[in-house]
Write an enzyme that holds these catalytic residues in place. Structure first.
Site, PDB file in Angstrom:
ATOM      1  N   HIS A 124       0.851  -1.209   0.000  1.00 28.64           N
ATOM      2  CA  HIS A 124       0.000   0.000   0.000  1.00 28.64           C
ATOM      3  C   HIS A 124       0.886   1.259   0.000  1.00 28.64           C
ATOM      4  CE1 HIS A 124      -2.992   2.880   1.400  1.00 28.64           C
ATOM      5  NE2 HIS A 124      -3.920   1.967   1.483  1.00 28.64           N
ATOM      6  N   GLU A 178      -0.948   1.230  -5.436  1.00 31.80           N
ATOM      7  CA  GLU A 178      -0.755   0.020  -4.629  1.00 31.80           C
ATOM      8  C   GLU A 178      -0.740  -1.238  -5.495  1.00 31.80           C
ATOM      9  OE1 GLU A 178      -3.947   0.308  -1.709  1.00 31.80           O
ATOM     10  OE2 GLU A 178      -3.775   2.491  -1.880  1.00 31.80           O
TER      11      GLU A 178
HETATM   12  O1  TA6 Z   1      -6.138   1.737  -0.537  1.00 28.74           O
HETATM   13  C1  TA6 Z   1      -7.040   2.791  -0.282  1.00 28.74           C
HETATM   14  C2  TA6 Z   1      -7.752   2.507   1.047  1.00 28.74           C
HETATM   15  O2  TA6 Z   1      -8.425   1.267   1.001  1.00 28.74           O
HETATM   16  C3  TA6 Z   1      -8.701   3.670   1.339  1.00 28.74           C
HETATM   17  O3  TA6 Z   1     -10.061   3.280   1.189  1.00 28.74           O
HETATM   18  C4  TA6 Z   1      -8.345   4.046   2.785  1.00 28.74           C
HETATM   19  O4  TA6 Z   1      -9.076   3.254   3.708  1.00 28.74           O
HETATM   20  C5  TA6 Z   1      -6.849   3.710   2.783  1.00 28.74           C
HETATM   21  O5  TA6 Z   1      -6.798   2.454   2.117  1.00 28.74           O
HETATM   22  C6  TA6 Z   1      -6.153   3.759   4.113  1.00 28.74           C
HETATM   23  O6  TA6 Z   1      -6.560   2.706   4.913  1.00 28.74           O
HETATM   24  P1  TA6 Z   1      -5.951   2.646   6.422  1.00 28.74           P
HETATM   25  O7  TA6 Z   1      -6.604   1.445   7.037  1.00 28.74           O
HETATM   26  O8  TA6 Z   1      -4.464   2.493   6.293  1.00 28.74           O
HETATM   27  O9  TA6 Z   1      -6.306   3.959   7.054  1.00 28.74           O
END
Ligand code: TA6
Length: 303
Positions: free
Chosen positions: A171, A275
């Site tokens: 991510h 990601e």
């Molecule tokens: O990858 C994007 C996402 O799924 C968004 O929807 C947001 O939730 C982000 O990840 C961050 O997630 P986190 O659990 O690290 O705050």
């Protein structure tokens, strides 16, 4: 007079692999070699920083409000999302994006390479906490090579006798000059689920630019992506293998305020997530006795 930048590139700093523990007991690994410096938190196998010496600015974004607390995900760098992505399918009390990023990992290997890069092999530590959430005989390792490029390979090995299905993502938060001037290339004509519109299925037309919240899961794509940043006069090339999804995310102002640790002074304007993943319709079944690897390589070039 040579700049520090040029001096470092010319003479390097040799190799440094240094572990330290902060007041919360979180162990951090600092790496220096002639090509780059990096910082890795053992918890979560979390690469937090990667600074190639040729780059004028860090490549990974790390929030100045990131919390370094056992059991909490660190905001920025490369969180490892595994063995599910997004909310757990049935138990909303479980950590979104899986537990891998908030549990202890251990060092299997850390060594300088002949090409003056540094290689790490990290492994998720088995525990009761892990077993309760993931009752499979399974091993998760992350292999990282730190140099003029950043290479990462996340390997899931099924050591048991029954198949299991994983959702996974590196991510990655990339540092950008300003979210409104950057573009993501490589996903033209690709189908995506738009999480901002309740996962509506759409198709990308042209490059991706940003003027509001974007939270998209691009499906069935093994394309290389390029993050173009005219403000930093650079592009970041994101090459992948073993991955059939790419998630692109900016929270924009409202969502950033809700999340709360996306950096002071509008920190969200200086990051974008691209990601490398296998999520939603691209989750992976790992058969007994087999292994699956998701790999990515980040490199930068001048624009
Ligand atoms: O990858 C994007 C996402 O799924 C968004 O929807 C947001 O939730 C982000 O990840 C961050 O997630 P986190 O659990 O690290 O705050």
């Amino acid at each position: 007079m040579q700049s520090v930048h040029e001096l470092n590139a010319r003479y390097g700093v040799g190799h440094k692999i240094h572990f330290s523990a902060d007041l919360n007991g979180l162990v951090t690994l600092e790496i220096e070699n002639p090509h780059a410096s990096a910082k890795v938190a053992l918890q979560g196998g979390h690469v937090m920083q990667w600074n190639p010496r040729h780059a004028e600015a860090p490549v990974l974004w790390l929030s100045d409000q990131a919390r370094f607390v056992a059991g909490r995900s660190i905001r920025g760098g490369v969180p490892v999302c595994w063995p599910w992505f997004g909310p757990h399918a049935t138990d909303e009390t479980l950590c979104p994006h899986g537990f891998a990023r908030v549990v202890p990992w251990d060092v299997v290997d850390a060594r300088p390479e002949a090409d003056n890069t540094t290689s790490l092999v990290l492994k998720l530590v088995e525990s009761r906490q892990v077993e309760k959430q993931w009752p499979y005989d399974c091993e998760l390792t992350l292999t990282v090579n730190i140099g003029p490029t950043l290479k990462m390979a996340l390997t899931t090995t099924n050591k048991g006798h029954e198949p299991f299905v994983i959702g996974e993502a590196l991510h990655t938060y990339f540092q950008v000059s300003d979210i409104e001037v950057v573009r993501v290339l490589g996903l033209d004509h690709t189908e995506y689920e738009d999480k901002v519109e309740d996962y509506a299925l759409k198709r990308q037309s042209g490059d991706i630019s940003f003027n509001d919240e974007v939270d998209r899961v691009y499906l069935n794509t093994d394309s290389t992506c390029v993050l173009e940043d005219p403000g930093l006069r650079r592009k970041i090339i994101i090459e992948k293998s073993g991955s059939h999804s790419t998630v692109v995310w900016t929270p924009w102002e409202r969502k950033a305020a809700e999340i709360g640790d996306l950096g002071s002074h509008h920190g969200w304007r200086h990051m974008v997530c691209v990601e490398t993943s296998n999520v939603r319709g691209n989750v992976v079944t790992v058969e007994p006795g087999s292994a699956h690897t998701l790999s990515v390589q980040y490199s930068t070039e001048s624009l």
